[in-house]
Scaffold this active site. Sequence first.
Site, PDB file in Angstrom:
ATOM      1  N   ARG A  78       0.857  -1.186   0.000  1.00  0.00           N
ATOM      2  CA  ARG A  78       0.000   0.000   0.000  1.00  0.00           C
ATOM      3  C   ARG A  78       0.891   1.233   0.000  1.00  0.00           C
ATOM      4  O   ARG A  78       1.742   1.394   0.878  1.00  0.00           O
ATOM      5  CB  ARG A  78      -0.907  -0.040   1.229  1.00  0.00           C
ATOM      6  CG  ARG A  78      -2.043   0.944   1.219  1.00  0.00           C
ATOM      7  CD  ARG A  78      -2.959   0.700   2.409  1.00  0.00           C
ATOM      8  NE  ARG A  78      -3.767  -0.498   2.239  1.00  0.00           N
ATOM      9  CZ  ARG A  78      -4.281  -1.200   3.254  1.00  0.00           C
ATOM     10  NH1 ARG A  78      -4.031  -0.844   4.502  1.00  0.00           N
ATOM     11  NH2 ARG A  78      -5.023  -2.258   3.017  1.00  0.00           N
ATOM     12  N   ARG A 190      -5.545   0.900  17.426  1.00  0.00           N
ATOM     13  CA  ARG A 190      -6.096   0.367  16.181  1.00  0.00           C
ATOM     14  C   ARG A 190      -5.812   1.373  15.080  1.00  0.00           C
ATOM     15  O   ARG A 190      -5.145   2.384  15.290  1.00  0.00           O
ATOM     16  CB  ARG A 190      -7.615   0.121  16.300  1.00  0.00           C
ATOM     17  CG  ARG A 190      -8.011  -1.190  16.935  1.00  0.00           C
ATOM     18  CD  ARG A 190      -7.795  -2.395  16.016  1.00  0.00           C
ATOM     19  NE  ARG A 190      -9.012  -2.753  15.297  1.00  0.00           N
ATOM     20  CZ  ARG A 190      -9.175  -2.685  13.984  1.00  0.00           C
ATOM     21  NH1 ARG A 190      -8.225  -2.250  13.209  1.00  0.00           N
ATOM     22  NH2 ARG A 190     -10.305  -3.048  13.417  1.00  0.00           N
ATOM     23  N   GLY A 444     -17.082  -6.427   1.088  1.00  0.00           N
ATOM     24  CA  GLY A 444     -17.063  -7.886   1.087  1.00  0.00           C
ATOM     25  C   GLY A 444     -17.188  -8.519   2.449  1.00  0.00           C
ATOM     26  O   GLY A 444     -17.224  -9.745   2.567  1.00  0.00           O
ATOM     27  N   GLY A 450     -15.692  -0.798   1.780  1.00  0.00           N
ATOM     28  CA  GLY A 450     -16.367  -0.205   0.636  1.00  0.00           C
ATOM     29  C   GLY A 450     -17.353   0.888   1.013  1.00  0.00           C
ATOM     30  O   GLY A 450     -18.062   1.406   0.154  1.00  0.00           O
TER      31      GLY A 450
END
Length: 554
Positions: A78, A190, A444, A450
């Site tokens: 990434r 996190r 997903g 998403g």
Amino acid sequence: MFIASDKMTSPSVEQIPAGINAVEGYKASMNGDGLCIREHLPQIIERGAEALTPAEKELLKWIGVFFRKPTPGKFMMRIRMPNGFARSEQLHTIAELSRRLGNSVLDITTRQQIELRGFTLDSVPEIFEKLRGVDLRTLQTGIDNVRNINGCAMAGLTPHEWFDASPVVHELDRIIVGNEGNPEFSNLPRKFNIVVTGCTDNCTHSESQDIALIPANKAGRLGFNVLVGGKMGSGGFTVASPLNVFVEIFQAAAVVVELVKIYRDHGPREARSKCRFAFLIEEWGLRRLRAELVARLGHELAFQGRDMRGSKHSDHLGVSTQKQSGLVAVGLCIPTGRVKPDQLDELARLSDTHGNGEIRLTTGQNAIIPNVAAARVAKLLEEPLLTQLSPRPSPFVRGLVACVGTDYCNLALIETKSRAIALSEALHKKMGAGLNPLTIHWSGCPAGCGNHQAADVGLRGFKTRIDGKIVDAVAIYTGGRTGPHAIAGQEILETVPCDESLPDVVANVIQSYRFDMEVRQHAALSDPFFTAASTAGLASWRFARVLPPPSVPA
């Protein structure tokens, strides 16, 4: 080059202290700094991907290297691109690496960055070197770090901004990550998402962020209101709350940095699903968080100003006039963000030929070629690439977003990208091109990458059993949006198989949803939830909740 230390050994499961989650144990084995995995990289490469420990698979994410269960031995990287800003030479480099060392599959993400796929572990040093040669980094792009910082893709260009907020984005990236990574911010409980925007067009999903700075006016001074505690996963879309703070532009980075440090120092670290900033705010309350921020800064903060955003959402597709005289930007739709190296190369070439070599990536997984002379627009629109990446896409493709899905994601439960495109094409055939564009977002799994609860129509994938067989299915949501009146999309169909009936079901949802919106607008109502008037043609499907009676205009 990374130098291994003889005094350090790779962490193992046995080193995890009792009573904390595994990732916290892995970080503890690195003295609380996951970036230290760099010192082990030569050893890890020498042993090979098959020998990776569970700890190493997680810790490599601190340097942007992601083990992928669906593609054993092949990794994802990434690439950090603050505010979605890129240059042509950077895209050429990424395309060349994908073609030569990867699998020729690239994805633009909803965080305005690019993911490189399909490379082997031994190619990581070369990829790092090539990326650094064009001023790109992969550090702290995953796991417990501040992720790529988002902003309006048209920052500095759009006439619909009160001010250019991108310098704040780049200042934050310099402080939090810099060129080599920053251990001060590499041990968060996190992941942490930040948006900074001075734009009125609501193109950044600000309300889904851990921290969002949005344009505001306080007694004639321009600056930001501060929103905190938004999220998409870990229990669904939580809309960020106003902290009742106004900061001027020069104060903004310092305020964000202290908020991140508060989360670092006090955020929960037990169950991973309960470790986001939103859960600390739930425990503390906004008043205590604000007081702690003031105490750390050492000075009072002004109360929030007037929110200067508009009510509309812009995707920046098509031809847009810039505030620079004689220049326009051309936004191109990249369906679900998936792009091939040749397309990325051509996008870079077009930015050089028709613009000034800049490219902007959007949170809708699309790309913009800015700084095009108005006289050159016609020639740009004739370029063959624009038949693939259209500035005028179908209304069912224009707002299409999809996470990676089972092709490459460890968490996904269904395939998303090709299925999303197939559904949109089927909807176009069924319903035509005359409808206003709407957003259709696919996730997903419940992680919500998403942004399915921030869309007109959202689909969340899962597995279910029908007639004794395990099949792919989706839950369908409607009415989600971000912006000044943000609201989480509501689940209205809980189990819809991903079979040949899906286009009919979604078409009925869209027709009913639009009818319901028209009824509500006519009745001057503002509730966007799907009502019983929306159930026409869907009686065979199970509903996730009891729906209220329809609203009918007098």
